[in-house]
Structure formats: structure tokens, C-alpha cells
Write a protein that holds these residues in place. Structure first.
Motif, PDB file in Angstrom:
ATOM      1  N   UNK A  67       0.804  -1.047  -0.020  1.00 12.75           N
ATOM      2  CA  UNK A  67       0.000   0.104  -0.051  1.00 12.75           C
ATOM      3  C   UNK A  67       1.067   1.160   0.051  1.00 12.75           C
ATOM      4  N   UNK A  68       0.326   2.487  -0.296  1.00 15.82           N
ATOM      5  CA  UNK A  68       1.030   3.735  -0.212  1.00 15.82           C
ATOM      6  C   UNK A  68       0.400   4.472   0.789  1.00 15.82           C
ATOM      7  N   UNK A  69       1.082   5.310   1.691  1.00 16.38           N
ATOM      8  CA  UNK A  69       0.510   6.114   2.277  1.00 16.38           C
ATOM      9  C   UNK A  69       1.269   7.302   2.190  1.00 16.38           C
ATOM     10  N   UNK A  70       0.903   8.114   1.224  1.00 18.22           N
ATOM     11  CA  UNK A  70       1.950   9.334   0.871  1.00 18.22           C
ATOM     12  C   UNK A  70       3.204   8.638   0.453  1.00 18.22           C
ATOM     13  N   UNK A  71       4.227   9.090   0.992  1.00 17.14           N
ATOM     14  CA  UNK A  71       5.793   8.959   0.671  1.00 17.14           C
ATOM     15  C   UNK A  71       6.094   7.675   1.114  1.00 17.14           C
ATOM     16  N   UNK A  72       5.081   7.001   1.929  1.00 10.48           N
ATOM     17  CA  UNK A  72       5.451   5.918   2.910  1.00 10.48           C
ATOM     18  C   UNK A  72       4.797   4.493   2.196  1.00 10.48           C
ATOM     19  N   UNK A  73       5.674   3.674   1.713  1.00 11.22           N
ATOM     20  CA  UNK A  73       5.033   2.355   1.185  1.00 11.22           C
ATOM     21  C   UNK A  73       4.910   1.416   2.551  1.00 11.22           C
ATOM     22  N   UNK A  74       3.859   0.697   2.449  1.00 15.15           N
ATOM     23  CA  UNK A  74       3.528  -0.235   3.711  1.00 15.15           C
ATOM     24  C   UNK A  74       3.495  -1.504   3.161  1.00 15.15           C
ATOM     25  N   UNK A  75       4.439  -2.537   3.472  1.00 14.87           N
ATOM     26  CA  UNK A  75       4.563  -3.683   2.900  1.00 14.87           C
ATOM     27  C   UNK A  75       3.938  -4.683   3.996  1.00 14.87           C
ATOM     28  N   UNK A  76       2.728  -5.696   3.842  1.00 14.89           N
ATOM     29  CA  UNK A  76       2.105  -6.369   4.795  1.00 14.89           C
ATOM     30  C   UNK A  76       2.337  -7.896   4.601  1.00 14.89           C
ATOM     31  N   UNK A  77       3.038  -8.597   5.418  1.00 12.36           N
ATOM     32  CA  UNK A  77       3.029  -9.978   5.126  1.00 12.36           C
ATOM     33  C   UNK A  77       1.662 -10.548   5.233  1.00 12.36           C
ATOM     34  N   UNK A  78       1.305 -11.182   4.525  1.00  7.12           N
ATOM     35  CA  UNK A  78      -0.340 -11.618   4.593  1.00  7.12           C
ATOM     36  C   UNK A  78      -0.287 -13.327   4.047  1.00  7.12           C
ATOM     37  N   UNK A  79      -0.215 -14.069   5.133  1.00  7.53           N
ATOM     38  CA  UNK A  79      -0.547 -15.476   5.153  1.00  7.53           C
ATOM     39  C   UNK A  79      -0.932 -15.762   6.532  1.00  7.53           C
ATOM     40  N   UNK A  80      -2.299 -15.167   6.928  1.00  6.75           N
ATOM     41  CA  UNK A  80      -2.829 -15.245   8.291  1.00  6.75           C
ATOM     42  C   UNK A  80      -2.911 -16.756   8.605  1.00  6.75           C
ATOM     43  N   UNK A  81      -3.220 -17.443   7.563  1.00  5.33           N
ATOM     44  CA  UNK A  81      -3.812 -18.906   8.010  1.00  5.33           C
ATOM     45  C   UNK A  81      -2.425 -19.746   8.440  1.00  5.33           C
TER      46      UNK A  81
END
Length: 247
Positions: free
Chosen positions: A7-21
Motif C-alpha cells: 500500500x501507499x500512504x503518501x511517501x511511505x510504502x506499507x508492506x504487509x506480510x499476508x499469510x494469516x492462516x
């Protein structure tokens, strides 16, 4: 969303590990996507900082032992070597990366967070290094931990007999900032935004200037640990661990 959200929050990239299972465990696909996303963020002039976090229930439970249990010994070692390379690259990016930890940071998840430039943790997060009780030496990330807490405290943490409370990890330097439960990501985003407002060339130059001090002999130490890890996973204790995950 795949195994990694970006995701992008302005000049910040948010990288989200997404294997909740799988408690955001690091399988081969997630490691490759994380490496690509970090490279993309580093090469994007509109991105000035990044936040690395995990989808609920927590940050990361380390390597996916279920996947590793189906690999030959050489394949397990190769996977860990590849993961260690991605973690080491965090020190050489031109932009700061802030880890936001909720829930837990276990094993490789602990080392991945420690490899980031700054670490924000919820005050109730569980941090633990279970590798030695499982039967093997951590195959990567030891230098990142030593750079944060020193060799004596690192040894105590790596033996993993008694997980330390997050406030003690904050005192030691493994965690940079504490946040109330449920607010670690917001806290990390605020921190990353403040870093993003600084002159990017000065931030990058400072990070490069400190990279050797932070990373130290990480490559050589990881290579040595990986060789020992390869021997360790053939021992009875390690084989018993993998058998539990094959079931």
C-alpha cells in the motif's frame, strides 16, 4: 491480496506480510515477493520510507516449518540462505524501513524485524527465538541481533529458554519504541512519515554511512550459521521437530 500486500500512504510504502492462516510464516513465495517489493520501493523516487508489518494475528512466526518439512535437507538450507539474503538487504536499501510488530515476532520473524532500521512493538507482543529448543542454530540474522543488543544478551535470547518481556527487549535495544496494543502500525507510520519529511539524500547517506557498523560481518556469519544449521537439522531433535510438521 496475495501473500504480500503493498500500500501507499503518501511517501511511505506499507508492506504487509499476508499469510494469516500460517501466522505470516515465511514460505518461498512470500520471501520472493518481499524481496521484489523492497527493491521496488527502493527504486521508486516517490517512496521515502517503508513500514513492514503483518496481517493479524501477528507480525511473523518465522519460517514455514510445514513447507520446510517437505524439502530435502539441502532445500531447507537453500530456503534459509535466501531468506537471510533478503533480511541482510534491508541494511543496504537507500530508504529507512520501520517494523511494526503486533501479536508476535517469533524465530525468523524476530530476526526480520530486528534487521529493519527501526522497530516499533506493541507492548503486549510476544517475542521469542525458539530455534535452539527446536534443535538447530538460527541460520541467519544473528548479526542484526548482535548489533542491537550486544553478543552477551544475544546469546541469552538465542538460547530461547525463557522469552523476555517486550519491555526488557526495549531496554536492551531489540525494540526501539513501544506502542499501546493495537497501535504499533499507526505509530510506525507516524515515525516513517517524519523520516520521509527529511531530505532523502541525507537520510540515504546516513544509512550508507552506518551500514557497515549495523551489518558488520553479517554475510560471513550467516554463511557459517547456515553450514552449522545444515548439520543441525540432521540431528534427532531436529528430525523430531520436522516430523511433527509432516503429520
Amino acid at each position: 491480496m496475495g501473500v504480500l500486500g503493498v500500500e501507499r500512504r503518501g511517501p511511505v510504502a506499507v508492506l504487509r506480510l499476508h499469510r494469516p492462516d500460517r501466522r505470516n510464516a515465511l514460505d518461498a513465495a512470500l520471501v520472493e515477493e518481499l524481496d521484489a517489493a523492497l527493491a521496488a520501493a527502493d527504486g521508486d523516487p516517490e517512496v521515502h520510507a517503508a513500514v513492514l508489518t503483518g496481517a493479524p494475528p501477528g507480525f511473523c512466526a518465522g519460517s514455514d516449518l510445514r513447507e520446510l518439512a517437505g524439502l530435502p535437507r539441502a532445500g531447507i538450507v537453500r530456503h534459509e540462505e535466501r531468506t537471510g539474503l533478503v533480511a541482510r538487504r534491508l541494511q543496504w536499501l537507500s530508504k529507512p524501513v520501520v517494523a511494526a510488530v503486533e501479536g508476535f515476532a517469533i524465530g525468523g520473524g524476530f530476526f526480520l524485524a530486528a534487521s529493519c532500521d527501526l522497530v516499533v512493538s506493541a507492548g503486549d507482543a510476544r517475542w521469542h527465538l525458539p530455534e535452539v529448543p527446536l534443535g538447530w542454530v538460527p541460520p541467519w540474522g544473528l548479526q542484526a541481533l548482535v548489533a542491537r543488543v550486544g553478543p552477551v544478551a544475544a546469546r541469552r535470547l538465542v538460547w530461547g529458554a525463557d522469552p523476555l518481556p517486550v519491555r526488557e527487549l526495549h531496554r536492551l535495544g531489540a525494540v526501539d519504541e513501544l506502542a499501546p496494543p493495537g497501535t504499533a502500525e499507526a505509530h510506525a507510520l507516524d515515525l516513517a512519515a517524519r523520516l520521509s519529511a527529511l531530505p532523502p539524500h541525507a537520510v540515504a547517506a546516513t544509512k550508507r554511512a552506518l551500514a557497515d557498523a549495523a551489518a558488520g560481518p553479517a554475510e560471513a556469519l550467516d554463511a557459517r550459521a547456515a553450514r552449522q544449521f545444515g548439520d543441525d537439522i540432521g540431528t534427532p531433535a531436529a528430525r523430531a521437530t520436522f516430523e511433527r510438521y509432516r503429520a
